[in-house]
Design a protein around this motif. Structure first.
Motif, PDB file in Angstrom:
ATOM      1  N   GLN A   5     -63.549  24.206  55.566  1.00  0.00           N
ATOM      2  CA  GLN A   5     -64.189  22.959  55.167  1.00  0.00           C
ATOM      3  C   GLN A   5     -63.291  22.145  54.225  1.00  0.00           C
ATOM      4  OE1 GLN A   5     -65.675  23.277  57.341  1.00  0.00           O
ATOM      5  NE2 GLN A   5     -67.761  24.026  57.356  1.00  0.00           N
ATOM      6  N   ALA A   6     -62.543  22.838  53.397  1.00  0.00           N
ATOM      7  CA  ALA A   6     -61.769  22.128  52.387  1.00  0.00           C
ATOM      8  C   ALA A   6     -60.647  21.295  52.993  1.00  0.00           C
ATOM      9  CB  ALA A   6     -61.205  23.127  51.392  1.00  0.00           C
ATOM     10  N   MET A   7     -59.861  21.917  53.863  1.00  0.00           N
ATOM     11  CA  MET A   7     -58.708  21.223  54.444  1.00  0.00           C
ATOM     12  C   MET A   7     -59.117  20.427  55.659  1.00  0.00           C
ATOM     13  SD  MET A   7     -55.489  23.684  54.715  1.00  0.00           S
ATOM     14  CE  MET A   7     -55.825  25.174  53.825  1.00  0.00           C
ATOM     15  N   THR A   8     -58.342  19.403  55.977  1.00  0.00           N
ATOM     16  CA  THR A   8     -58.595  18.702  57.231  1.00  0.00           C
ATOM     17  C   THR A   8     -58.180  19.597  58.385  1.00  0.00           C
ATOM     18  OG1 THR A   8     -58.164  16.590  56.194  1.00  0.00           O
ATOM     19  CG2 THR A   8     -58.025  16.647  58.583  1.00  0.00           C
ATOM     20  N   LEU A   9     -59.049  19.688  59.367  1.00  0.00           N
ATOM     21  CA  LEU A   9     -58.767  20.496  60.551  1.00  0.00           C
ATOM     22  C   LEU A   9     -58.594  19.531  61.721  1.00  0.00           C
ATOM     23  CD1 LEU A   9     -58.575  23.140  62.073  1.00  0.00           C
ATOM     24  CD2 LEU A   9     -61.060  23.366  61.919  1.00  0.00           C
ATOM     25  N   LEU A  10     -57.414  19.575  62.300  1.00  0.00           N
ATOM     26  CA  LEU A  10     -57.032  18.574  63.280  1.00  0.00           C
ATOM     27  C   LEU A  10     -56.741  19.215  64.634  1.00  0.00           C
ATOM     28  CD1 LEU A  10     -55.708  15.718  63.913  1.00  0.00           C
ATOM     29  CD2 LEU A  10     -53.598  16.728  63.051  1.00  0.00           C
ATOM     30  N   VAL A  11     -57.320  18.647  65.706  1.00  0.00           N
ATOM     31  CA  VAL A  11     -56.889  19.028  67.057  1.00  0.00           C
ATOM     32  C   VAL A  11     -56.149  17.835  67.647  1.00  0.00           C
ATOM     33  CG1 VAL A  11     -57.607  19.658  69.400  1.00  0.00           C
ATOM     34  CG2 VAL A  11     -58.787  20.657  67.437  1.00  0.00           C
ATOM     35  N   ALA A  12     -54.932  18.056  68.109  1.00  0.00           N
ATOM     36  CA  ALA A  12     -54.129  16.965  68.675  1.00  0.00           C
ATOM     37  C   ALA A  12     -53.641  17.381  70.055  1.00  0.00           C
ATOM     38  CB  ALA A  12     -52.934  16.670  67.770  1.00  0.00           C
ATOM     39  N   LYS A  13     -53.950  16.569  71.060  1.00  0.00           N
ATOM     40  CA  LYS A  13     -53.538  16.895  72.431  1.00  0.00           C
ATOM     41  C   LYS A  13     -52.401  15.985  72.872  1.00  0.00           C
ATOM     42  CE  LYS A  13     -53.822  15.931  77.018  1.00  0.00           C
ATOM     43  NZ  LYS A  13     -53.820  14.713  77.820  1.00  0.00           N
ATOM     44  N   PHE A  14     -51.389  16.572  73.506  1.00  0.00           N
ATOM     45  CA  PHE A  14     -50.250  15.805  74.002  1.00  0.00           C
ATOM     46  C   PHE A  14     -50.164  15.930  75.509  1.00  0.00           C
ATOM     47  CE2 PHE A  14     -49.586  16.582  69.607  1.00  0.00           C
ATOM     48  CZ  PHE A  14     -49.054  15.383  69.144  1.00  0.00           C
ATOM     49  N   GLY A  15     -50.215  14.792  76.197  1.00  0.00           N
ATOM     50  CA  GLY A  15     -50.189  14.768  77.667  1.00  0.00           C
ATOM     51  C   GLY A  15     -48.799  15.027  78.205  1.00  0.00           C
ATOM     52  N   GLY A  16     -48.712  15.096  79.526  1.00  0.00           N
ATOM     53  CA  GLY A  16     -47.475  15.474  80.206  1.00  0.00           C
ATOM     54  C   GLY A  16     -46.278  14.604  79.848  1.00  0.00           C
ATOM     55  N   THR A  17     -46.481  13.290  79.758  1.00  0.00           N
ATOM     56  CA  THR A  17     -45.361  12.406  79.448  1.00  0.00           C
ATOM     57  C   THR A  17     -44.871  12.649  78.023  1.00  0.00           C
ATOM     58  OG1 THR A  17     -46.599  10.811  80.749  1.00  0.00           O
ATOM     59  CG2 THR A  17     -44.603  10.011  79.703  1.00  0.00           C
ATOM     60  N   SER A  18     -45.788  13.009  77.138  1.00  0.00           N
ATOM     61  CA  SER A  18     -45.459  13.189  75.718  1.00  0.00           C
ATOM     62  C   SER A  18     -44.639  14.449  75.459  1.00  0.00           C
ATOM     63  CB  SER A  18     -46.745  13.241  74.892  1.00  0.00           C
ATOM     64  OG  SER A  18     -47.666  12.279  75.321  1.00  0.00           O
ATOM     65  N   VAL A  19     -44.607  15.364  76.434  1.00  0.00           N
ATOM     66  CA  VAL A  19     -43.790  16.584  76.285  1.00  0.00           C
ATOM     67  C   VAL A  19     -42.844  16.742  77.475  1.00  0.00           C
ATOM     68  CG1 VAL A  19     -45.423  17.848  74.816  1.00  0.00           C
ATOM     69  CG2 VAL A  19     -45.637  18.029  77.305  1.00  0.00           C
ATOM     70  N   ALA A  20     -42.460  15.606  78.083  1.00  0.00           N
ATOM     71  CA  ALA A  20     -41.741  15.648  79.368  1.00  0.00           C
ATOM     72  C   ALA A  20     -40.338  16.243  79.284  1.00  0.00           C
ATOM     73  CB  ALA A  20     -41.668  14.245  79.967  1.00  0.00           C
ATOM     74  N   ASN A  21     -39.707  16.196  78.116  1.00  0.00           N
ATOM     75  CA  ASN A  21     -38.341  16.747  78.010  1.00  0.00           C
ATOM     76  C   ASN A  21     -38.140  17.321  76.604  1.00  0.00           C
ATOM     77  OD1 ASN A  21     -37.584  14.547  76.247  1.00  0.00           O
ATOM     78  ND2 ASN A  21     -37.549  13.245  78.067  1.00  0.00           N
ATOM     79  N   PRO A  22     -37.033  18.049  76.386  1.00  0.00           N
ATOM     80  CA  PRO A  22     -36.846  18.720  75.092  1.00  0.00           C
ATOM     81  C   PRO A  22     -36.898  17.760  73.901  1.00  0.00           C
ATOM     82  CG  PRO A  22     -35.268  19.546  76.682  1.00  0.00           C
ATOM     83  CD  PRO A  22     -35.973  18.412  77.363  1.00  0.00           C
ATOM     84  N   GLU A  23     -36.341  16.551  74.070  1.00  0.00           N
ATOM     85  CA  GLU A  23     -36.356  15.597  72.962  1.00  0.00           C
ATOM     86  C   GLU A  23     -37.784  15.254  72.559  1.00  0.00           C
ATOM     87  OE1 GLU A  23     -34.237  14.746  70.770  1.00  0.00           O
ATOM     88  OE2 GLU A  23     -32.904  16.074  71.883  1.00  0.00           O
ATOM     89  N   ARG A  24     -38.630  15.026  73.569  1.00  0.00           N
ATOM     90  CA  ARG A  24     -40.025  14.672  73.267  1.00  0.00           C
ATOM     91  C   ARG A  24     -40.775  15.866  72.678  1.00  0.00           C
ATOM     92  NH1 ARG A  24     -41.350  10.909  78.319  1.00  0.00           N
ATOM     93  NH2 ARG A  24     -39.981   9.177  77.767  1.00  0.00           N
ATOM     94  N   VAL A  25     -40.458  17.066  73.154  1.00  0.00           N
ATOM     95  CA  VAL A  25     -41.095  18.262  72.577  1.00  0.00           C
ATOM     96  C   VAL A  25     -40.737  18.339  71.090  1.00  0.00           C
ATOM     97  CG1 VAL A  25     -41.127  20.795  72.601  1.00  0.00           C
ATOM     98  CG2 VAL A  25     -41.198  19.522  74.759  1.00  0.00           C
ATOM     99  N   LYS A  26     -39.474  18.041  70.772  1.00  0.00           N
ATOM    100  CA  LYS A  26     -39.054  18.085  69.362  1.00  0.00           C
ATOM    101  C   LYS A  26     -39.744  16.988  68.552  1.00  0.00           C
ATOM    102  CE  LYS A  26     -34.436  19.057  70.449  1.00  0.00           C
ATOM    103  NZ  LYS A  26     -33.031  18.963  70.040  1.00  0.00           N
ATOM    104  N   ASP A  27     -39.936  15.803  69.167  1.00  0.00           N
ATOM    105  CA  ASP A  27     -40.674  14.733  68.472  1.00  0.00           C
ATOM    106  C   ASP A  27     -42.095  15.194  68.131  1.00  0.00           C
ATOM    107  OD1 ASP A  27     -38.595  12.958  68.614  1.00  0.00           O
ATOM    108  OD2 ASP A  27     -39.331  11.908  70.404  1.00  0.00           O
TER     109      ASP A  27
END
Ligand code: ADP
Ligand code: ASP
Ligand code: MG
Length: 431
Positions: A5-27
């Motif tokens: 409860q104390a900390m913010t709990l975040l779920v973040a989803k990244f679609g296929g284009t957002s992880v399409a290559n190693p550079e984007r995975v690192k971003d």
């Protein structure tokens, strides 16, 4: 429960284009690490990299034209396992502990319907333990496990639903869906360049938009969000900005038309000269239902000479299952035959304000008539009007309606981040 409860709990989803290559995975890794260092507990859900799911599907079909559903899920689930582990490695490289989890490890239990399973329960004890150990948790989207231990997938676009179900299951404060556009627009901005980003959209409207073909969020994810009161923030993985909130309608002005959706994935089937007797429609549609075919619109004409035509739409990808049912069962009911038209498109206007404003259908039909576009089928709900038209006129129909209902923005949508190959793939998908 302790620290949650104390900390913010975040779920973040990244679609296929957002992880399409190693550079984007690192971003993505850098973004998650910065949230983590800012004091949030972070769960990331990832899709397969770029076109990976399509490539796996093609691979399956190259050895079997209709692959067994269970085996297909075994194969498709591997796409998300590649991106989850790479993302965890990229995070570790930045000096933060991360752990990736398959659907099974994350406790995503589903129904036993291969290829389009529904999440039945989220047992997140292990996941919560990992968060409490200070790790960033990466979950493979789109997949789950049945009570018997078989791997399932949740239907195309299903990682959205993984994210929302997890957010509900662990009581996250926010569910962010990062994608390749900066929010939900009044229409697909790649098809209607004058589309406008919506600051907020209600669950009700987003459900209708998703059901009518706006692929930006999987429909099931919006259903889960509505049922559990999860607020979705849909935003760009590449640029900063508030994106679009998908939430309860209260405090939101209800536009007459909030958005226009487009779907060319359906085919229109007309069964000719169906004998006009009690029970015939039940027989036809029971046969289709037994084969697991999803019917969308149905139109039956008045009968002439004791027979009538019945037209309906269904996913074009179901046609291989549909044809044998029509040939072997429906044709046995004394009908003259059937015609399949795969070139149709469905265009839908969605807006909560339609409930209290008469004449929207008339205006819509007038705009389409002025464009010389013929209507094949019409259907409505309280907040939606859909028409089926010849595929060739779809883009013209969308743009004319967008202008006529006052939705045009003064700015033209500009693509900034995607490569020309990615844009071509998107155009191919949206055709
Ligand atoms: P992801 O891989 O991140 O899940 P998707 O391809 O599933 O991304 O969804 C994002 C795409 O949805 C956008 O690129 C856009 O072309 C399309 N889209 C369709 N309708 C809309 C809409 N109303 N608003 C925004 N995007 C839309
Ligand atoms: N990778 C899956 C698909 O392409 C799931 C998703 O991207 O949400 O449909
Ligand atoms: Mg998607």
């Amino acid at each position: 429960m302790g620290g949650y409860q104390a900390m913010t709990l975040l779920v973040a989803k990244f679609g296929g284009t957002s992880v399409a290559n190693p550079e984007r995975v690192k971003d993505v890794a850098r973004r998650l690490v910065s949230c983590h260092r800012g004091g949030s507990q972070v769960v990331a859900v990832v899709s397969a990299m770029g076109p990976a799911t399509d490539e796996l599907l093609a691979l399956a079909r190259s050895v079997n034209a209709s692959p067994p559903a269970r085996e297909l899920d075994q194969l498709l689930a591997t796409g998300e396992q590649v991106s989850m582990s790479l993302l965890a490695m990229a995070i570790e490289a930045l000096g933060v502990r991360a752990v990736s989890m398959t659907g099974r490890q994350a406790g995503i239990l589903t129904t036993t319907v291969f290829n389009r399973a529904k999440i039945a329960e989220v047992r997140a004890d292990r996941l919560k333990k990992e968060l409490d150990r200070g790790r960033i948790v990466i979950v493979a989207g789109f997949q789950g496990v049945t009570a018997e231990g078989d791997i399932t997938t949740l239907g195309r676009g299903g990682s959205d639903t993984t994210a929302v179900a997890l957010a509900a299951g662990i009581g996250a404060d926010v569910c962010e869906i990062y994608t390749d556009v900066d929010g939900v627009y009044t229409a697909d901005p790649r098809r209607v360049p004058r589309a406008r980003r919506l600051a907020a959209v209600s669950y009700e409207e987003m459900l209708e938009l998703a059901a009518s073909g706006s692929g930006v969020l999987q429909m099931r994810s919006v259903e889960v969000a509505r049922n559990y009161g999860v607020v979705i923030q849909c935003r760009s993985a590449f640029t900063a900005g508030p994106g679009t909130l998908v939430k309860e309608a209260k405090d939101m002005e209800s536009a007459i038309v909030s958005g226009i959706a487009y779907d060319d994935s359906e085919a229109k089937v007309t069964v000719r000269d169906v004998p006009d007797r009690v029970g015939i429609a039940a027989e036809v549609f029971s046969a289709l239902a037994a084969a697991g075919i999803n019917i969308d619109m149905i139109v039956q004409n008045i009968s002439e000479n004791g027979t009538t035509d019945i037209s309906f739409t269904c996913p074009a990808e179901d046609l291989t299952k549909l044809r044998p049912v029509l040939d072997e069962q429906v044709c046995g009911l004394g009908v003259r035959g059937y015609v399949v038209d795969e070139s149709v498109s469905k265009v839908s206007l969605v807006g909560a304000g339609m409930k209290s404003n008469p004449g929207i259908a008339a205006r819509m039909f007038r705009v389409l008539a002025d464009e010389g576009i013929n209507l094949n089928m019409i259907s409505t709900s309280a907040i939606r009007i859909s028409v089926v038209i010849e595929g060739g006129g779809a883009t013209r129909a969308l743009r004319a309606l967008h202008t006529a209902f006052g939705l045009d923005s003064d700015q033209v949508f500009e693509e900034t981040q995607l490569s020309s190959e990615e844009l071509a793939a998107k155009a191919e998908k949206g055709r």
